[in-house]
Write a protein that holds these residues in place. Sequence first.
Motif, mmCIF file in Angstrom:
data_model
loop_
_atom_site.group_PDB
_atom_site.id
_atom_site.type_symbol
_atom_site.label_atom_id
_atom_site.label_comp_id
_atom_site.label_asym_id
_atom_site.label_seq_id
_atom_site.Cartn_x
_atom_site.Cartn_y
_atom_site.Cartn_z
ATOM 1 N N LEU A 28 -1.037 12.143 -1.050
ATOM 2 C CA LEU A 28 -2.464 12.423 -0.900
ATOM 3 C C LEU A 28 -3.309 11.417 -1.685
ATOM 4 O O LEU A 28 -4.308 10.880 -1.164
ATOM 5 C CB LEU A 28 -2.761 13.844 -1.385
ATOM 6 C CG LEU A 28 -4.227 14.290 -1.330
ATOM 7 C CD1 LEU A 28 -4.724 14.304 0.112
ATOM 8 C CD2 LEU A 28 -4.379 15.676 -1.967
ATOM 9 N N CYS A 29 -2.914 11.145 -2.919
ATOM 10 C CA CYS A 29 -3.642 10.176 -3.747
ATOM 11 C C CYS A 29 -3.563 8.776 -3.154
ATOM 12 O O CYS A 29 -4.525 8.003 -3.214
ATOM 13 C CB CYS A 29 -3.090 10.176 -5.172
ATOM 14 S SG CYS A 29 -3.377 11.710 -6.090
ATOM 15 N N THR A 30 -2.414 8.452 -2.565
ATOM 16 C CA THR A 30 -2.246 7.146 -1.938
ATOM 17 C C THR A 30 -3.141 7.011 -0.713
ATOM 18 O O THR A 30 -3.756 5.958 -0.490
ATOM 19 C CB THR A 30 -0.777 6.935 -1.535
ATOM 20 O OG1 THR A 30 0.046 7.020 -2.709
ATOM 21 C CG2 THR A 30 -0.573 5.573 -0.890
ATOM 22 N N CYS A 31 -3.247 8.050 0.061
ATOM 23 C CA CYS A 31 -4.132 8.033 1.239
ATOM 24 C C CYS A 31 -5.583 7.836 0.811
ATOM 25 O O CYS A 31 -6.338 7.095 1.459
ATOM 26 C CB CYS A 31 -3.981 9.323 2.035
ATOM 27 S SG CYS A 31 -2.390 9.490 2.875
ATOM 28 N N SER A 32 -5.966 8.488 -0.282
ATOM 29 C CA SER A 32 -7.324 8.329 -0.798
ATOM 30 C C SER A 32 -7.574 6.881 -1.230
ATOM 31 O O SER A 32 -8.627 6.304 -0.935
ATOM 32 C CB SER A 32 -7.540 9.278 -1.972
ATOM 33 O OG SER A 32 -8.797 9.071 -2.566
ATOM 34 N N LEU A 37 -9.616 1.232 -0.059
ATOM 35 C CA LEU A 37 -9.308 -0.173 0.218
ATOM 36 C C LEU A 37 -9.864 -0.593 1.572
ATOM 37 O O LEU A 37 -10.466 -1.669 1.711
ATOM 38 C CB LEU A 37 -7.796 -0.390 0.165
ATOM 39 C CG LEU A 37 -7.300 -1.802 0.517
ATOM 40 C CD1 LEU A 37 -7.890 -2.830 -0.446
ATOM 41 C CD2 LEU A 37 -5.781 -1.852 0.491
ATOM 42 N N LEU A 38 -9.689 0.242 2.575
ATOM 43 C CA LEU A 38 -10.193 -0.074 3.913
ATOM 44 C C LEU A 38 -11.717 -0.188 3.908
ATOM 45 O O LEU A 38 -12.278 -1.078 4.559
ATOM 46 C CB LEU A 38 -9.737 1.001 4.903
ATOM 47 C CG LEU A 38 -8.232 1.040 5.197
ATOM 48 C CD1 LEU A 38 -7.890 2.226 6.093
ATOM 49 C CD2 LEU A 38 -7.768 -0.269 5.828
ATOM 50 N N CYS A 39 -12.383 0.706 3.168
ATOM 51 C CA CYS A 39 -13.844 0.637 3.067
ATOM 52 C C CYS A 39 -14.281 -0.665 2.411
ATOM 53 O O CYS A 39 -15.260 -1.300 2.833
ATOM 54 C CB CYS A 39 -14.369 1.822 2.265
ATOM 55 S SG CYS A 39 -14.248 3.402 3.135
ATOM 56 N N SER A 40 -13.535 -1.083 1.375
ATOM 57 C CA SER A 40 -13.865 -2.336 0.701
ATOM 58 C C SER A 40 -13.681 -3.531 1.634
ATOM 59 O O SER A 40 -14.510 -4.446 1.652
ATOM 60 C CB SER A 40 -12.990 -2.503 -0.542
ATOM 61 O OG SER A 40 -13.260 -3.728 -1.194
ATOM 62 N N ILE A 41 -12.618 -3.494 2.413
ATOM 63 C CA ILE A 41 -12.362 -4.593 3.352
ATOM 64 C C ILE A 41 -13.461 -4.672 4.399
ATOM 65 O O ILE A 41 -13.939 -5.761 4.762
ATOM 66 C CB ILE A 41 -10.982 -4.419 4.012
ATOM 67 C CG1 ILE A 41 -9.869 -4.593 2.968
ATOM 68 C CG2 ILE A 41 -10.796 -5.418 5.160
ATOM 69 C CD1 ILE A 41 -8.490 -4.264 3.494
ATOM 70 N N LEU A 42 -13.905 -3.517 4.892
ATOM 71 C CA LEU A 42 -14.950 -3.487 5.918
ATOM 72 C C LEU A 42 -16.311 -3.916 5.365
ATOM 73 O O LEU A 42 -17.074 -4.622 6.041
ATOM 74 C CB LEU A 42 -15.043 -2.080 6.508
ATOM 75 C CG LEU A 42 -13.866 -1.617 7.371
ATOM 76 C CD1 LEU A 42 -14.024 -0.151 7.741
ATOM 77 C CD2 LEU A 42 -13.745 -2.478 8.622
ATOM 78 N N MET A 43 -16.608 -3.493 4.140
ATOM 79 C CA MET A 43 -17.931 -3.764 3.584
ATOM 80 C C MET A 43 -18.014 -5.120 2.882
ATOM 81 O O MET A 43 -19.054 -5.773 2.900
ATOM 82 C CB MET A 43 -18.314 -2.650 2.606
ATOM 83 C CG MET A 43 -18.436 -1.272 3.255
ATOM 84 S SD MET A 43 -18.740 0.048 2.051
ATOM 85 C CE MET A 43 -20.328 -0.433 1.408
#
Length: 361
Positions: A28-32, A37-43
Motif C-alpha cells: 500500500l505504501c509503495t503504491c502511494s 512519482l507518476l504525478c511528479s513525472i507528469l507535472m
Amino acid sequence: MLGHSMLALPGCLRAAAFWVFVYSYSLLCTCSALLKLLCSILMRPQITFQRISREVTPSCLNDPFLGTHCYVRNKDSGLRFHYVAAGERGKPLMLLLHGFPEFWYSWRHQLREFKSEYRVVALDLRGYGETDAPTNIDSYKLDCIIVDVKEIVDSLGYTKCVLIGHDWGGMIAWLTAICYPEMVTKLIVLSFPHPTVFTEYILRHPSQLIKSGYYFFFQMPWFPELMYTVNDYKVLKDLFTSTDTGIGKHGCRFTEEDMEAYLYIFSQPGALSGPLNHYRNICSCLPLKHHQVTMPTLLLWGENDAFVEVEMAELTRVYVKNYFQLSVLSYASHWIQQDQPELVNTLIWTFLEEDRFEIKD
C-alpha cells in the motif's frame, strides 16, 4: 483493534498474520509512493530525475573544531568504521549513535559541548557515510549492529561508556543497553521509545502506524532508494526543512551548508541502500526476549515530533528498572539535538552529573 485481534491468535497464526499485514501495508505504501512519482513525472518531467553532481566535500565536514576523523576495523565483521572524535583520550567515553537519514554530523553540537569532560565519539553506523556498507541485506540484522557497538567500545580501549542514541540510533542504544548492561554506565535516548513499547503501540494505534509508514515502504527492494533521489533528493531536503517534519521555527534551522553536507553524503553511489537495509531487518530480533534496562536512563522527546507519538515516551518508564527521567521539549521537532542543542545539552549535563541510582523490583 488490529493489535488486540492479532495477539488473540495462536502463535503460528499470529506470526503469519503479522507478515501478511507487513507486506500488505508495504504494498500500500509503495503504491502511494508510485502515485507521487507518476504525478511528479507528469507535472515536472524535466526535473524529476535530475540530480546535481556533488563531488566536493562541504567544508563543514572537515571543521577541526568538531573533532578528528578516525577509522577502526572491527575484528568480528572485518568492517571499517568511520567516526569523529573530540576530547582527550583517556577521558570517559561518550558514544553517539545517529538516526536515519543522518550520519555523524548530526551530533556536531554535542561534539563541541561535551569534549571538555569526555572522549566524545560520533559514529557512522554500518552502511552510513564513510563506514563500510555490506551489500548483503542480512548483514544489517540488529544483532550484528549491536555487536558493532560493543566492538567499537572495545576497539577504542574502553570497557564502559555513556551511550547516546537518536531515532534509529536510539533503537540500537536501547538494545545495546539490554544486551550489554555492564558496558553502559548511563543511557540517553532521543526521540525513540523502548523497542517493546514501539512494537506494541504501533499495532494498537493506527495514527502511529500511519506515521511509521516509511518502515513498511522500506521493505521493498530498490524503489525506496529511487524515490529518495527524485527531484534532486527532495524527500531528504523536506525531512529537515519542511513545515510538517523539519526543524521548527524556534530551533536552529539548517544552514545551506548543513543541508549540502547531508546531500553530499547521501548522493554518493550506493549511499542509500545501507541505511535502508537497517529497516529491512527491523524484525530480526523483535519481539525481545529480554526487556529490562538496568542503568539510569534519560529520555528526551520533541513536543512537535512528526514521526513518534509522545504517549510512547511515558510508557517506556515501565521497562527501566532504575532511575528514569523523561523531558519533553516544547516546540522541538524529531531532530531534537539539532533543533534545540543548548537545551538538550543542558539536560544531558544535568543528568550526567546526578548520582541517583535505584533498582526497582
